[in-house]
Design an enzyme around this catalytic site. Structure first.
Site, PDB file in Angstrom:
ATOM      1  N   ASN A 105    -109.143  36.310  68.460  1.00 26.11           N
ATOM      2  CA  ASN A 105    -109.550  34.717  68.851  1.00 26.11           C
ATOM      3  C   ASN A 105    -109.439  34.864  69.926  1.00 26.11           C
ATOM      4  O   ASN A 105    -109.047  35.825  71.261  1.00 26.11           O
ATOM      5  CB  ASN A 105    -107.855  34.291  68.194  1.00 26.11           C
ATOM      6  CG  ASN A 105    -108.340  32.805  68.796  1.00 26.11           C
ATOM      7  OD1 ASN A 105    -106.758  32.364  69.015  1.00 26.11           O
ATOM      8  ND2 ASN A 105    -109.053  31.808  67.835  1.00 26.11           N
ATOM      9  N   CYS A 141     -99.349  28.452  72.566  1.00 25.95           N
ATOM     10  CA  CYS A 141    -100.007  27.421  72.792  1.00 25.95           C
ATOM     11  C   CYS A 141     -99.324  26.346  74.595  1.00 25.95           C
ATOM     12  O   CYS A 141     -97.619  27.400  74.240  1.00 25.95           O
ATOM     13  CB  CYS A 141     -99.403  25.661  72.177  1.00 25.95           C
ATOM     14  SG  CYS A 141    -100.185  24.209  72.689  1.00 25.95           S
ATOM     15  N   GLY A 184    -112.051  29.487  66.184  1.00 29.04           N
ATOM     16  CA  GLY A 184    -111.032  28.100  65.812  1.00 29.04           C
ATOM     17  C   GLY A 184    -112.358  27.393  66.271  1.00 29.04           C
ATOM     18  O   GLY A 184    -112.728  26.816  65.539  1.00 29.04           O
ATOM     19  N   MET A 232    -104.610  21.640  66.877  1.00 34.06           N
ATOM     20  CA  MET A 232    -103.467  20.491  66.428  1.00 34.06           C
ATOM     21  C   MET A 232    -104.487  19.334  66.443  1.00 34.06           C
ATOM     22  O   MET A 232    -105.825  19.049  67.024  1.00 34.06           O
ATOM     23  CB  MET A 232    -102.520  20.188  67.688  1.00 34.06           C
ATOM     24  CG  MET A 232    -101.503  21.365  68.003  1.00 34.06           C
ATOM     25  SD  MET A 232     -99.818  20.944  66.726  1.00 34.06           S
ATOM     26  CE  MET A 232     -99.772  19.399  66.489  1.00 34.06           C
ATOM     27  N   GLY A 277    -112.800  32.243  71.734  1.00 28.37           N
ATOM     28  CA  GLY A 277    -114.645  32.636  72.076  1.00 28.37           C
ATOM     29  C   GLY A 277    -115.965  33.341  71.193  1.00 28.37           C
ATOM     30  O   GLY A 277    -116.906  33.501  71.830  1.00 28.37           O
TER      31      GLY A 277
END
Length: 331
Positions: free
Chosen positions: A211, A100, A233, A19, A213
């Protein structure tokens, strides 16, 4: 390799939906860095897709393919309608957010709180799959709150997979819906990559991308030894050159210099400037390009201080590159 084959192969490396970060300008820059990776939009709620400004919410540059739209929501009919709209706009994949943990997401009964409602998630995915022909995928956590049982996580996956969904992106930590901010939820709950690894071993028919780290090239390859894909990410955003190195490492080719890559993005920037987009909305996504390199701080400073000024254009980017090159020579 056909377009369909390229899309399938892009599952190995992707950039997470983030976002306020992975907007169309960011994705256009990431595409220059990583020609083969799969790119994801910011999460967009299904209701916004149905009722909102679709050009603003869904518009993207053709260079972004393969690109996926991430949807938020928990109403099967609304998600199916939004998925069909997205398919008509040309998206290659529709992804449902089940990870999320923000307060706004919880208030709307979607995102990570859906980890507690596997039957509803399955209903949503089934409705979306019935509505579109492009792949429908899920991005999830390992669980939420008191959920500490691998079997419960696996049962969630099995319930959703029973719809025919085969592709899951697993953020390898759970989420706390109370007491932790979204930022803390990305850092405090421990990573449990072994859960994702076990899921892949026990369900080889599923495609699992990992996904959470993952911030080095070595870590990317370590995870790919256990899964089908890696989703980067914040590492891809704060250190964009890592994304480039990963693409080259996984798909072949030669690494390009940072300045060369940035200049390859210039035609897109010039087009956007001509359409009235302010330079600051573009260059905020490249501030980390020289992360950890001599001149990196000067590069960020020039862009941060100048991009908001009226009339700022590509000349400012060249100025930042020149300052960076001088600092590198002096180092």
């Amino acid at each position: 390799m056909t377009a369909a084959d390229r899309f399938e192969d892009s599952f190995r490396l992707s950039v997470a939906p983030m976002m306020d970060w992975t907007d169309r300008h960011c994705r256009a820059f990431h595409r220059v860095l990583a020609p083969h990776a799969r790119l994801y939009t910011e999460m967009v709620h299904a209701q916004a897709v149905i009722h909102g400004d679709r050009q603003r919410l869904l518009g993207f540059d053709a260079s972004e393919h393969p690109v996926a739209l991430q949807l938020g929501g928990a109403d099967p009919a609304h998600l199916a309608q939004a998925a069909l709209i997205a398919q008509d706009w040309g998206y290659d994949e529709i992804n449902l957010n089940v990870g999320c943990p923000s307060d706004r997401v919880q208030a709307g009964r979607f995102g990570a709180c859906l980890m507690k409602e596997p039957a509803l998630v399955a209903e949503c995915i089934a409705a979306m799959r019935d509505a579109v022909t492009v792949p429908v995928t899920v991005k999830c956590r390992l669980g939420v709150d008191e959920q500490e049982d691998y079997a419960l996580f696996a049962a969630f996956i099995d319930t959703v997979a029973a719809t025919g969904c085969t592709d899951f992106i697993v953020h390898a930590r759970k989420a706390w819906l109370q007491g932790l901010s979204p930022k803390e939820n990305r850092e405090i709950p421990p990573l449990r990559y072994e859960w994702a690894h076990r899921l892949k071993r026990e369900r080889p028919q599923l495609r699992i991308a990992i996904n959470g780290g993952i911030a080095t090239l070595e870590a990317i390859h370590a995870q790919l030894a256990h899964g089908d894909g890696v989703m980067l990410g914040r590492a891809a955003y704060h250190d964009p050159y890592l994304l480039h190195r990963a693409d080259v490492s996984l798909y072949g080719g030669a690494e390009r210099e940072r300045a060369e890559l940035l200049r390859a993005w210039r035609p897109y920037v010039e087009t956007q400037l001509a359409q009235g987009v302010a330079l600051k909305h573009l260059t905020r996504h490249v501030l980390g390009l020289f992360h950890g390199r001599p001149g990196g701080r000067a590069f960020r400073q020039v862009l941060s201080e100048g991009a908001h000024r009226a009339g700022a254009d590509w000349a400012l980017v060249e100025q930042a590159l020149a300052v960076t090159a001088n600092a590198r020579r002096a180092a």
